[in-house]
Design a protein around this motif. Structure first.
Motif, PDB file in Angstrom:
ATOM      1  N   GLN A 177      30.105  40.289  36.451  1.00 53.87           N
ATOM      2  CA  GLN A 177      31.404  40.532  37.091  1.00 53.87           C
ATOM      3  C   GLN A 177      32.490  39.829  36.281  1.00 53.87           C
ATOM      4  O   GLN A 177      32.351  38.661  35.926  1.00 53.87           O
ATOM      5  CB  GLN A 177      31.405  40.015  38.527  1.00 53.87           C
ATOM      6  CG  GLN A 177      32.714  40.280  39.276  1.00 53.87           C
ATOM      7  CD  GLN A 177      32.693  39.729  40.696  1.00 53.87           C
ATOM      8  OE1 GLN A 177      31.680  39.216  41.170  1.00 53.87           O
ATOM      9  NE2 GLN A 177      33.821  39.824  41.391  1.00 53.87           N
ATOM     10  N   ILE A 178      33.575  40.556  36.006  1.00 57.17           N
ATOM     11  CA  ILE A 178      34.661  40.036  35.178  1.00 57.17           C
ATOM     12  C   ILE A 178      35.962  40.047  35.970  1.00 57.17           C
ATOM     13  O   ILE A 178      36.286  41.036  36.645  1.00 57.17           O
ATOM     14  CB  ILE A 178      34.844  40.903  33.911  1.00 57.17           C
ATOM     15  CG1 ILE A 178      33.578  40.875  33.053  1.00 57.17           C
ATOM     16  CG2 ILE A 178      36.047  40.436  33.096  1.00 57.17           C
ATOM     17  CD1 ILE A 178      33.585  41.910  31.926  1.00 57.17           C
ATOM     18  N   THR A 179      36.716  38.953  35.878  1.00 53.41           N
ATOM     19  CA  THR A 179      38.080  38.943  36.375  1.00 53.41           C
ATOM     20  C   THR A 179      38.940  38.138  35.399  1.00 53.41           C
ATOM     21  O   THR A 179      38.450  37.603  34.414  1.00 53.41           O
ATOM     22  CB  THR A 179      38.170  38.393  37.812  1.00 53.41           C
ATOM     23  OG1 THR A 179      39.456  38.702  38.356  1.00 53.41           O
ATOM     24  CG2 THR A 179      37.963  36.883  37.853  1.00 53.41           C
ATOM     25  N   GLY A 180      40.232  38.059  35.671  1.00 56.34           N
ATOM     26  CA  GLY A 180      41.158  37.356  34.791  1.00 56.34           C
ATOM     27  C   GLY A 180      42.524  37.997  34.841  1.00 56.34           C
ATOM     28  O   GLY A 180      42.681  39.141  35.289  1.00 56.34           O
TER      29      GLY A 180
ATOM     30  N   VAL B 263      44.009  32.716  32.912  1.00 58.39           N
ATOM     31  CA  VAL B 263      44.903  32.656  34.081  1.00 58.39           C
ATOM     32  C   VAL B 263      46.321  32.616  33.554  1.00 58.39           C
ATOM     33  O   VAL B 263      46.670  31.756  32.756  1.00 58.39           O
ATOM     34  CB  VAL B 263      44.614  31.413  34.945  1.00 58.39           C
ATOM     35  CG1 VAL B 263      45.627  31.315  36.089  1.00 58.39           C
ATOM     36  CG2 VAL B 263      43.198  31.448  35.493  1.00 58.39           C
ATOM     37  N   ASP B 264      47.148  33.585  33.997  1.00 59.23           N
ATOM     38  CA  ASP B 264      48.517  33.646  33.494  1.00 59.23           C
ATOM     39  C   ASP B 264      49.458  34.076  34.606  1.00 59.23           C
ATOM     40  O   ASP B 264      49.059  34.203  35.768  1.00 59.23           O
ATOM     41  CB  ASP B 264      48.606  34.599  32.291  1.00 59.23           C
ATOM     42  CG  ASP B 264      49.618  34.125  31.261  1.00 59.23           C
ATOM     43  OD1 ASP B 264      50.793  33.938  31.632  1.00 59.23           O
ATOM     44  OD2 ASP B 264      49.250  33.952  30.080  1.00 59.23           O
ATOM     45  N   ASP B 265      50.724  34.352  34.225  1.00 62.47           N
ATOM     46  CA  ASP B 265      51.777  34.620  35.201  1.00 62.47           C
ATOM     47  C   ASP B 265      51.771  36.039  35.754  1.00 62.47           C
ATOM     48  O   ASP B 265      52.693  36.414  36.474  1.00 62.47           O
ATOM     49  CB  ASP B 265      53.156  34.383  34.556  1.00 62.47           C
ATOM     50  CG  ASP B 265      53.398  32.927  34.203  1.00 62.47           C
ATOM     51  OD1 ASP B 265      52.710  32.069  34.800  1.00 62.47           O
ATOM     52  OD2 ASP B 265      54.244  32.655  33.347  1.00 62.47           O
TER      53      ASP B 265
ATOM     54  N   ASP C 109      47.691  28.768  42.211  1.00 66.64           N
ATOM     55  CA  ASP C 109      47.220  29.675  43.258  1.00 66.64           C
ATOM     56  C   ASP C 109      46.427  30.842  42.661  1.00 66.64           C
ATOM     57  O   ASP C 109      45.424  31.288  43.233  1.00 66.64           O
ATOM     58  CB  ASP C 109      48.406  30.218  44.061  1.00 66.64           C
ATOM     59  CG  ASP C 109      48.935  29.209  45.064  1.00 66.64           C
ATOM     60  OD1 ASP C 109      48.233  28.217  45.336  1.00 66.64           O
ATOM     61  OD2 ASP C 109      50.047  29.408  45.584  1.00 66.64           O
ATOM     62  N   ILE C 110      46.900  31.335  41.520  1.00 70.10           N
ATOM     63  CA  ILE C 110      46.164  32.413  40.847  1.00 70.10           C
ATOM     64  C   ILE C 110      44.773  31.931  40.456  1.00 70.10           C
ATOM     65  O   ILE C 110      43.773  32.632  40.646  1.00 70.10           O
ATOM     66  CB  ILE C 110      46.944  32.905  39.611  1.00 70.10           C
ATOM     67  CG1 ILE C 110      48.277  33.536  40.034  1.00 70.10           C
ATOM     68  CG2 ILE C 110      46.116  33.920  38.814  1.00 70.10           C
ATOM     69  CD1 ILE C 110      49.200  33.847  38.881  1.00 70.10           C
ATOM     70  N   LEU C 111      44.689  30.708  39.919  1.00 69.01           N
ATOM     71  CA  LEU C 111      43.388  30.135  39.560  1.00 69.01           C
ATOM     72  C   LEU C 111      42.482  30.068  40.784  1.00 69.01           C
ATOM     73  O   LEU C 111      41.295  30.436  40.718  1.00 69.01           O
ATOM     74  CB  LEU C 111      43.582  28.734  38.975  1.00 69.01           C
ATOM     75  CG  LEU C 111      42.295  27.935  38.729  1.00 69.01           C
ATOM     76  CD1 LEU C 111      41.451  28.583  37.649  1.00 69.01           C
ATOM     77  CD2 LEU C 111      42.624  26.490  38.372  1.00 69.01           C
ATOM     78  N   LYS C 112      43.022  29.599  41.891  1.00 69.62           N
ATOM     79  CA  LYS C 112      42.228  29.481  43.116  1.00 69.62           C
ATOM     80  C   LYS C 112      41.671  30.837  43.538  1.00 69.62           C
ATOM     81  O   LYS C 112      40.499  30.952  43.920  1.00 69.62           O
ATOM     82  CB  LYS C 112      43.083  28.875  44.227  1.00 69.62           C
ATOM     83  CG  LYS C 112      42.344  28.619  45.523  1.00 69.62           C
ATOM     84  CD  LYS C 112      43.259  27.970  46.550  1.00 69.62           C
ATOM     85  CE  LYS C 112      42.531  27.741  47.864  1.00 69.62           C
ATOM     86  NZ  LYS C 112      43.440  27.136  48.885  1.00 69.62           N
ATOM     87  N   ALA C 113      42.516  31.867  43.473  1.00 68.78           N
ATOM     88  CA  ALA C 113      42.068  33.213  43.861  1.00 68.78           C
ATOM     89  C   ALA C 113      41.041  33.761  42.883  1.00 68.78           C
ATOM     90  O   ALA C 113      40.056  34.402  43.294  1.00 68.78           O
ATOM     91  CB  ALA C 113      43.282  34.149  43.952  1.00 68.78           C
TER      92      ALA C 113
ATOM     93  N   ASP D  94      41.857  27.951  27.873  1.00 71.10           N
ATOM     94  CA  ASP D  94      42.800  28.083  28.975  1.00 71.10           C
ATOM     95  C   ASP D  94      42.852  26.757  29.735  1.00 71.10           C
ATOM     96  O   ASP D  94      41.852  26.309  30.305  1.00 71.10           O
ATOM     97  CB  ASP D  94      42.355  29.220  29.899  1.00 71.10           C
ATOM     98  CG  ASP D  94      43.380  29.540  30.962  1.00 71.10           C
ATOM     99  OD1 ASP D  94      43.590  28.689  31.849  1.00 71.10           O
ATOM    100  OD2 ASP D  94      43.958  30.637  30.930  1.00 71.10           O
ATOM    101  N   ALA D  95      44.031  26.136  29.738  1.00 73.85           N
ATOM    102  CA  ALA D  95      44.158  24.795  30.318  1.00 73.85           C
ATOM    103  C   ALA D  95      43.774  24.775  31.796  1.00 73.85           C
ATOM    104  O   ALA D  95      43.095  23.838  32.257  1.00 73.85           O
ATOM    105  CB  ALA D  95      45.584  24.287  30.128  1.00 73.85           C
TER     106      ALA D  95
END
Length: 461
Positions: free
Chosen positions: A108-111, A188-190, A201-205, A225-226
């Motif tokens: 499974q891939i996300t990002g 993880v970006d804007d 919040d994006i990271l958490k999701a 990715d920091a």
């Protein structure tokens, strides 16, 4: 889809069955217009439509039966109806039950960026050994991901599934039925700031992807990715990238012009000299992620190297297309955000032998980063010496255009629509020139400009 009965479907979703429980289903569809014989119809409801209005048409066109949150007034003979509380949830539950019928590795891939590209790249690598099913196109949401699971067949030996999100809980909701053996986050970006308050919040999701990782599973992360580097996971974890602390490292990165990059991927198991048929430097990072997954699933070095070399980009995703008269079209028109646009502008800036033209449209879903993101792109265009900027849309007019002019771009033009900008291309896009096409997916359909140029009869050709 392996044939199942209406009774099995009913048990999978805990619904109430009306009609023929022995009827056989061989496919699942949410589109009444294209449904075929033996298919099961899932009527979905939105703000401006309700698929329940098309149940009759779907079944008359050959559908075997349907889910429904309310029963039709008339039940057709020889069909099956399963009453459920919510049809979208029923689709997910069916997909989860069906996925349980298969014992195969699932990735499974996300990002924020690169999901589809990595999916195509990794599926190509795994296909060197396994009969691999992958997400079709970018059907990576609440509907597309379950439909991908329902395409599994007994011959499949691996699955690469892409999952997107625009709210908390979405990745968890999908992961509960996908149940991956390997879970990957590209970055993880804007991109989603219009839906979330911050990158954190994006990271958490995104990190919800690890909640349904199967026992003994592997997490694969972009080690450059920091934010991803702040994750501490209770599972086997591999970080990939240029940074020295990465377990899978990118080394010796070189450009081979517009057609390829070369690099070496170094792991604890070995070194992989790769030729990647793309001009984008970030493809080396994605290749590192692919190598980490492929090693885990038992591929040999030859299979990995051959699979990477055979990569073909998905439609409208960083395709370098050669047109008559030595013209080069960099078609990355599917979607855009500040980071990806600047990466493409850097590729365009490497072109020699003709003018460098960037046709860029508005970037959407940036939320609080909207102004700074468009300004950053304009500054990049000027700083890297792009000869012509064709900017399209109100956001570009307000922020990108002045930033490009201030940064020294010699020819900046603004257009209200993609059609208006497209009209100047035949005269502007000359022999030996390079043109970049990029805008957000929900703005302007820049892919139609690419279609137009492919079909255009240039006078010098």
């Amino acid at each position: 889809m392996t044939p199942v009965t209406a009774a099995q479907l009913c048990g999978a979703v805990h619904g109430t069955l009306y009609g023929d429980e022995n009827i056989t289903i061989t496919a699942v569809s949410t589109d009444s217009r294209t449904i075929g014989p033996g298919a099961w119809f899932v009527p979905l409801a939105g703000e401006r439509f309700d698929g329940h209005d098309y149940i009759g048409k779907a079944l008359e066109n050959g559908g075997a039966g349907c889910f429904c949150a309310r029963l039709p007034e008339v039940l057709l003979p020889g069909k099956a109806y399963i009453l459920v509380q919510d049809t979208k949830t029923a689709l997910r539950d069916l997909a989860g039950w069906y996925r349980g019928q298969f014992d195969l590795p699932v990735v499974q891939i996300t990002g924020s960026m690169g999901k589809t590209t990595l999916k195509e790249l990794l599926a190509g690598v795994l296909s060197q050994r396994y009969d691999t099913l992958k997400t079709h196109g970018n059907l990576n949401g609440d509907i597309g991901a379950p439909l991908t699971l329902l395409r599994l067949e007994p011959n499949h030996q691996a699955l690469v599934i892409e999952t997107g999100m625009d709210e908390f809980g979405q990745i968890r909701w999908l992961g509960g039925v996908i149940r991956p053996d390997v879970a990957v986050i590209t970055n993880v970006d804007d991109v989603h700031l219009s839906h979330f308050g911050s990158r954190e919040d994006i990271l958490k999701a995104k990190a919800e992807i690890f909640e349904n990782l199967r026992p003994g599973g592997l997490a694969v992360l972009n080690g450059d990715d920091a934010l991803l580097n702040t994750l501490r996971l209770d599972c086997d974890t591999v970080r990939c990238g240029v940074a020295g602390g990465c377990g899978v490292r990118v080394e010796n990165l070189e450009s081979r012009g517009m057609d390829a990059i070369c690099c070496t991927i170094a792991t604890a198991q070995g070194r992989y000299p790769l030729t990647i048929p793309s001009p984008a430097a970030h493809m080396a990072e994605l290749s590192a992620l692919a190598v980490a997954v492929a090693e885990r699933l038992g591929l040999t070095a030859d299979e990995i190297i051959r699979g990477i070399a055979a990569y073909t980009p998905a439609d409208n995703r960083l395709r370098v297309e050669h047109l008559p008269g030595g013209r080069i079209m960099i078609n990355d028109s599917y979607n855009a955000n500040p980071r990806s646009v600047q990466a493409d502008v850097k590729i365009l800036a490497r072109h020699a032998g003709g003018r460098r033209i960037a046709m860029l449209g508005d970037m959407t879903e940036l939320g609080s980063a909207e102004a700074s993101g468009h300004r950053a792109v304009g500054q990049c265009v000027g700083r890297l010496g792009i000869d012509v900027l064709l900017a399209v849309g109100p956001r570009s007019r307000e922020w990108m255009v002045p930033a490009a002019e201030e940064a020294g771009c010699p020819d900046v033009r603004w257009f209200e629509s993609r059609e208006a900008a497209q009209a100047v291309l035949p005269a502007l896009f000359g022999p030996g020139d390079a043109l970049l096409l990029k805008a957000s997916h929900f703005f302007g359909r820049f892919d139609l400009a690419a279609d137009f140029l492919r079909e255009y009869s240039f006078a010098d050709s």
